[in-house]
Design a protein around this motif. Sequence first.
Motif, PDB file in Angstrom:
ATOM      1  N   ASP A 166       0.806  -1.220   0.000  1.00  0.00           N
ATOM      2  CA  ASP A 166       0.000   0.000   0.000  1.00  0.00           C
ATOM      3  C   ASP A 166       0.838   1.268   0.000  1.00  0.00           C
ATOM      4  O   ASP A 166       0.359   2.334  -0.399  1.00  0.00           O
ATOM      5  CB  ASP A 166      -0.965   0.001   1.184  1.00  0.00           C
ATOM      6  N   THR A 167       2.088   1.180   0.417  1.00  0.00           N
ATOM      7  CA  THR A 167       2.963   2.353   0.432  1.00  0.00           C
ATOM      8  C   THR A 167       3.965   2.346  -0.714  1.00  0.00           C
ATOM      9  O   THR A 167       4.732   3.297  -0.877  1.00  0.00           O
ATOM     10  CB  THR A 167       3.751   2.438   1.755  1.00  0.00           C
ATOM     11  N   ALA A 168       3.975   1.287  -1.508  1.00  0.00           N
ATOM     12  CA  ALA A 168       5.012   1.106  -2.525  1.00  0.00           C
ATOM     13  C   ALA A 168       4.596   1.661  -3.883  1.00  0.00           C
ATOM     14  O   ALA A 168       3.425   1.625  -4.265  1.00  0.00           O
ATOM     15  CB  ALA A 168       5.346  -0.380  -2.662  1.00  0.00           C
ATOM     16  N   ASP A 169       5.579   2.159  -4.607  1.00  0.00           N
ATOM     17  CA  ASP A 169       5.367   2.597  -5.986  1.00  0.00           C
ATOM     18  C   ASP A 169       5.404   1.417  -6.943  1.00  0.00           C
ATOM     19  O   ASP A 169       4.790   1.451  -8.011  1.00  0.00           O
ATOM     20  CB  ASP A 169       6.458   3.599  -6.390  1.00  0.00           C
ATOM     21  N   ALA A 170       6.145   0.384  -6.562  1.00  0.00           N
ATOM     22  CA  ALA A 170       6.291  -0.806  -7.398  1.00  0.00           C
ATOM     23  C   ALA A 170       6.661  -1.978  -6.512  1.00  0.00           C
ATOM     24  O   ALA A 170       7.026  -1.805  -5.343  1.00  0.00           O
ATOM     25  CB  ALA A 170       7.350  -0.591  -8.477  1.00  0.00           C
ATOM     26  N   VAL A 171       6.540  -3.183  -7.083  1.00  0.00           N
ATOM     27  CA  VAL A 171       6.960  -4.398  -6.402  1.00  0.00           C
ATOM     28  C   VAL A 171       7.971  -5.101  -7.293  1.00  0.00           C
ATOM     29  O   VAL A 171       7.737  -5.274  -8.493  1.00  0.00           O
ATOM     30  CB  VAL A 171       5.771  -5.338  -6.127  1.00  0.00           C
ATOM     31  N   LEU A 172       9.104  -5.478  -6.716  1.00  0.00           N
ATOM     32  CA  LEU A 172      10.093  -6.259  -7.452  1.00  0.00           C
ATOM     33  C   LEU A 172       9.632  -7.715  -7.413  1.00  0.00           C
ATOM     34  O   LEU A 172       9.742  -8.389  -6.389  1.00  0.00           O
ATOM     35  CB  LEU A 172      11.476  -6.105  -6.821  1.00  0.00           C
ATOM     36  N   ILE A 173       9.080  -8.170  -8.520  1.00  0.00           N
ATOM     37  CA  ILE A 173       8.458  -9.490  -8.594  1.00  0.00           C
ATOM     38  C   ILE A 173       9.459 -10.520  -9.113  1.00  0.00           C
ATOM     39  O   ILE A 173      10.124 -10.307 -10.134  1.00  0.00           O
ATOM     40  CB  ILE A 173       7.229  -9.471  -9.518  1.00  0.00           C
ATOM     41  N   VAL A 174       9.555 -11.642  -8.393  1.00  0.00           N
ATOM     42  CA  VAL A 174      10.348 -12.776  -8.858  1.00  0.00           C
ATOM     43  C   VAL A 174       9.426 -13.676  -9.671  1.00  0.00           C
ATOM     44  O   VAL A 174       8.475 -14.246  -9.146  1.00  0.00           O
ATOM     45  CB  VAL A 174      10.961 -13.558  -7.682  1.00  0.00           C
ATOM     46  N   ALA A 175       9.701 -13.753 -10.965  1.00  0.00           N
ATOM     47  CA  ALA A 175       8.906 -14.579 -11.862  1.00  0.00           C
ATOM     48  C   ALA A 175       9.817 -15.584 -12.552  1.00  0.00           C
ATOM     49  O   ALA A 175      11.018 -15.658 -12.264  1.00  0.00           O
ATOM     50  CB  ALA A 175       8.185 -13.699 -12.896  1.00  0.00           C
ATOM     51  N   ARG A 176       9.251 -16.340 -13.462  1.00  0.00           N
ATOM     52  CA  ARG A 176      10.044 -17.307 -14.223  1.00  0.00           C
ATOM     53  C   ARG A 176       9.745 -17.130 -15.708  1.00  0.00           C
ATOM     54  O   ARG A 176       8.585 -16.971 -16.112  1.00  0.00           O
ATOM     55  CB  ARG A 176       9.735 -18.738 -13.783  1.00  0.00           C
TER      56      ARG A 176
END
Length: 392
Positions: A166-176
Amino acid sequence: MSESQGLQFVESEEVVALRASVGQLASKYGWEYHDKKARAHESMTELWADAGAAGFLGVNIAEEYGGGGAGIYELSVVLEELATNGCPPLMMVVSPAICGTIIGRFGTDEQKKQWLPGFADGSKIMAFGITEPDAGSNSHQITTTARRDGDDWLLKGQKVFISGVDTADAVLIVARTEEAKTGKLRPALFAVPTDAAGFDAKPIEMDIHEPEKQFTIFLDDVRLPKEALIGEGDAALMQLFAGLNPERIMASAIAVGAGRFALNRAAAYAKEREVWGKPIGTHQGVAHPLAKSHVEIELAKLMMQKAATLYDAGDDFGAGEAANIAKYAAAEASIAALDNAIQTHGGNGLTREYGLASMLSSSRIARVAPVSREMILNFVAQHSLGLPKSYG
């Protein structure tokens, strides 16, 4: 400190001054502020802004991007001192430590310019998304996938227990992603804006006492430009582990600071509280448990400092072992210190006035996250002792 190739048992004047400066800022907020925000389910935005303006959030960010040009050692000092004063921002573990480290080491010039100055002054926050409902501690079972669609990427999957969305501008997502030559899925890291189409975050109702909320994230064919891929796709595993060691070190800093907070309160109470005409701290039944906890906290702190020093010196393997041991030791020491502090206070230890009981559930996090006690013991058994791998 981070420029040294060896562990220094006497901190430099700069680090001593940093501790004092952070403590001065933290004293303006303290446990009461943290508790008020936690009970209202509100983020500590004022503390975050002040810490960013003072340069504390970005001490590990390169100077060319507005940071302090130091290392994880100094960043852990900041978080430890905030925790010692009862007001640790959990997102320091995530935004400047994990995400800042990964982008700082592996990001393109454009990605560094886009994110690092904001991490340094606190104006931008990036969360970190790796955990999935069905994968648990087994990151090899991650099912969030990223597939090519022209020059873009499409992300699909689900993440759980993601802090501070809720406070983040983005999320560093671990994907494949699928490797073209073999067809095998390989990890890759993507900066996903929280306002992207197809991105949905639902808060998880938690039974712990923290200002930061936890979320489940749903990614429904989130379209990203090619620039969202952090660093090189074929180096993602290296990039991921580069962020996990700082995560463990910073988690240790919170636990060490929380242990110091509890012991400080317990020692003060044991010196003031009198029963049978003398302070209760006179009695070994009270004094010895607190002294034992002090020993354990100091030992955990020393291992945390070793891990940070090794990491800042570029020894990723040595830092990995030390960071895991530090996180284990700090968690156990912190929980024991809080328990002893509450016992010292007797019934008062369970009242809101003394600020200890509300830490009971949140302190337990240290044994579970960001990596469980059992997985650390698996790591030590395999990598430190050379025993056969017991899982996977």
